[in-house]
Scaffold this motif. Structure first.
Motif, PDB file in Angstrom:
ATOM      1  N   SER A  97       9.090   9.226  -6.731  1.00  0.00           N
ATOM      2  CA  SER A  97       7.655   8.976  -6.706  1.00  0.00           C
ATOM      3  C   SER A  97       7.382   7.503  -6.411  1.00  0.00           C
ATOM      4  O   SER A  97       8.089   6.624  -6.912  1.00  0.00           O
ATOM      5  CB  SER A  97       7.042   9.339  -8.059  1.00  0.00           C
ATOM      6  N   PRO A  98       6.343   7.206  -5.614  1.00  0.00           N
ATOM      7  CA  PRO A  98       6.037   5.801  -5.306  1.00  0.00           C
ATOM      8  C   PRO A  98       5.257   5.088  -6.404  1.00  0.00           C
ATOM      9  O   PRO A  98       4.986   3.895  -6.293  1.00  0.00           O
ATOM     10  CB  PRO A  98       5.189   5.926  -4.037  1.00  0.00           C
ATOM     11  N   GLY A 127      -5.024   7.562  -4.953  1.00  0.00           N
ATOM     12  CA  GLY A 127      -3.852   8.395  -5.191  1.00  0.00           C
ATOM     13  C   GLY A 127      -2.628   7.544  -5.493  1.00  0.00           C
ATOM     14  O   GLY A 127      -2.732   6.440  -6.030  1.00  0.00           O
ATOM     15  N   GLU A 128      -1.439   8.074  -5.173  1.00  0.00           N
ATOM     16  CA  GLU A 128      -0.196   7.346  -5.448  1.00  0.00           C
ATOM     17  C   GLU A 128      -0.054   6.106  -4.578  1.00  0.00           C
ATOM     18  O   GLU A 128       0.713   5.204  -4.899  1.00  0.00           O
ATOM     19  CB  GLU A 128       1.006   8.259  -5.206  1.00  0.00           C
ATOM     20  N   TYR A 129      -0.784   6.066  -3.493  1.00  0.00           N
ATOM     21  CA  TYR A 129      -0.710   4.934  -2.579  1.00  0.00           C
ATOM     22  C   TYR A 129      -2.007   4.141  -2.642  1.00  0.00           C
ATOM     23  O   TYR A 129      -3.085   4.694  -2.830  1.00  0.00           O
ATOM     24  CB  TYR A 129      -0.464   5.431  -1.149  1.00  0.00           C
ATOM     25  N   TYR A 165       0.805  -1.219   0.000  1.00  0.00           N
ATOM     26  CA  TYR A 165       0.000   0.000   0.000  1.00  0.00           C
ATOM     27  C   TYR A 165       0.840   1.273   0.000  1.00  0.00           C
ATOM     28  O   TYR A 165       0.398   2.306  -0.503  1.00  0.00           O
ATOM     29  CB  TYR A 165      -0.928   0.002   1.226  1.00  0.00           C
ATOM     30  N   THR A 166       2.036   1.207   0.593  1.00  0.00           N
ATOM     31  CA  THR A 166       2.844   2.427   0.725  1.00  0.00           C
ATOM     32  C   THR A 166       4.103   2.406  -0.141  1.00  0.00           C
ATOM     33  O   THR A 166       4.879   3.352  -0.093  1.00  0.00           O
ATOM     34  CB  THR A 166       3.276   2.635   2.193  1.00  0.00           C
ATOM     35  N   SER A 167       4.317   1.344  -0.918  1.00  0.00           N
ATOM     36  CA  SER A 167       5.458   1.164  -1.818  1.00  0.00           C
ATOM     37  C   SER A 167       6.679   0.674  -1.045  1.00  0.00           C
ATOM     38  O   SER A 167       6.681   0.631   0.195  1.00  0.00           O
ATOM     39  CB  SER A 167       5.815   2.440  -2.590  1.00  0.00           C
ATOM     40  N   LEU A 168       7.736   0.318  -1.774  1.00  0.00           N
ATOM     41  CA  LEU A 168       8.980  -0.128  -1.153  1.00  0.00           C
ATOM     42  C   LEU A 168       9.864   1.026  -0.703  1.00  0.00           C
ATOM     43  O   LEU A 168      10.938   0.808  -0.144  1.00  0.00           O
ATOM     44  CB  LEU A 168       9.773  -1.004  -2.136  1.00  0.00           C
TER      45      LEU A 168
END
Length: 390
Positions: A216-217, A259-261, A203-206
């Motif tokens: 950017s994620p 969004g991005e997440y 959900y929050t990227s690596l």
């Protein structure tokens, strides 16, 4: 099986064999053999080539008391998967540094900032991120595997349902947040299991907090999790519960702010090669022991490998914090990110706090996504704060 699973595993194990012996399991003076777990992050470049960004080994976690006073210099979690992810972040930061200082350099997976946002890099959309692990991630994904030999722990109900569980207790409580180390003869921590941390990163990227200031994620999510084929075959139900949309992620998916997440599913595939320093290889040995040493390899690091013990570089005393801090410690990562940002900004002062805990909340969408995930899982208790100023 993913068509390239064995090729990726072969690449990882080939690099591992070339790493220094001092960072690998050994046979102790009393004849006892040591084992460890390995994980790696491999990136498929925009040209279709495999780049082994990071490799890590390890099965240890430092107690909270050793971390809250460390000023960002001690690694809390040295389990292989989490250390490999930290190594991947070091790889990304160093790629950004090269792009800034060498105009002709072309990164395998990181794009230069564009005119719309000249301070932020991006991972190329054609690049895929593979996380390889030689064991089922500790925590929820491994409950049935661990519990098979400990039936007495299946029937008990924990007294406090708001606290995370130790990794090797109450096996019937499936889907719960768990802490490492799992053994009751180890000092307890509030460091969450690899299953919990990998789920959160769906959900929050690596990207870690420092790296998220630079990159950017959008494309920084795992696309495939590679596991040994025999272990994958016997743990599919647990893996789906731990990481799938129909498992414990259901509540998180419903609360996804977008969004991005947000939720990024990954494929799970198997590889056939056997890791030479695994516990399975030592099955005929009398009571083999886990190694206390961790290896960290990063593709573009010079030298590319570190040996770590108790969260710091092997052989260097804690009294020398700057020298002892790993290249993937919070302090070192943030320092190098700030240096890249200063180079990009030039004479323009960037509005970024120098206090680590203030930086952690610089992205409201990221903070909100973390809150949604932790609230949905229910018993996620934060670790002690490790704050420091740059």
């Amino acid at each position: 099986m993913h068509p390239d699973s064995d090729a990726i595993a072969a690449l990882v194990f080939s690099i591992y064999t070339q790493c220094p012996k001092r960072s690998k399991p050994a046979r102790r003076s009393n004849g006892v053999a040591e084992w460890t777990n390995l994980a790696a992050v491999v990136v498929t470049s925009r040209d279709g080539e495999y780049v082994c960004a990071s490799i890590a080994t390890g099965v240890k976690a430092s107690p909270d008391s050793a971390v809250v006073t460390a000023c960002g210099g001690v690694l809390h979690d040295c389990h292989a998967e989490i250390l490999a992810i930290r190594g991947f972040n070091r790889y990304l930061i160093d790629e950004c540094t090269r792009l800034i200082h060498h105009p002709n350099y072309i990164s395998p997976c990181v794009n230069r900032p564009n005119l719309d946002d000249p301070t932020r890099f991006d991972i190329d959309e054609h690049c895929k991120i593979v996380l390889l692990a030689t064991e089922i991630p500790c925590g929820d994904a491994s409950m049935e595997q661990l519990g098979a030999g400990a039936k007495e722990n299946w029937s008990f109900t924990p007294a406090v349902d708001t606290m995370p569980l130790r990794g090797r207790s109450y096996f019937s409580e499936l889907g719960a947040v768990r802490t490492k180390p799992g053994r009751f003869d180890s000092l307890p921590t509030l460091s969450k299991s690899c299953s919990d941390k990998i789920l959160a990163r769906q959900y929050t990227s690596l990207l870690l907090t420092p790296t998220s200031l630079l990159i950017s994620p959008r494309h920084a999510y795992i696309s495939t999790l590679l596991l040994p084929s025999p272990k994958l075959a016997t743990n599919r139900v647990a893996l789906e519960r731990a990481f799938g949309k129909t498992g414990r992620s259901r509540a998180v998916v419903l609360g996804n702010p977008g969004g991005e997440y947000g939720h990024h599913s990954f494929d799970i595939a198997g590889f056939t090669a056997q890791f030479p320093d695994s516990r399975d290889v030592l099955a005929d040995e009398a009571d083999p022991k886990p190694s206390t040493i961790s290896l960290l390899y990063v593709h573009n690091l010079n030298p590319p490998a570190e040996a770590l013990a108790k969260g710091i570089k092997l052989g260097i005393k804690r009294k020398k914090p700057d020298a002892a801090a790993s290249t993937v410690s919070r302090r070192r990562l943030l320092h190098d990110v700030m240096r890249v940002i200063d180079t990009i900004a030039g004479s323009k002062k960037m509005d970024i706090k120098s206090n680590y805990l203030q930086i952690k909340v610089h992205d409201p969408a990221r903070v909100e996504m973390k809150h949604v995930v932790r609230a949905a899982l229910g018993n996620w208790v934060p670790t002690g704060p490790d704050d420091f100023c740059m």
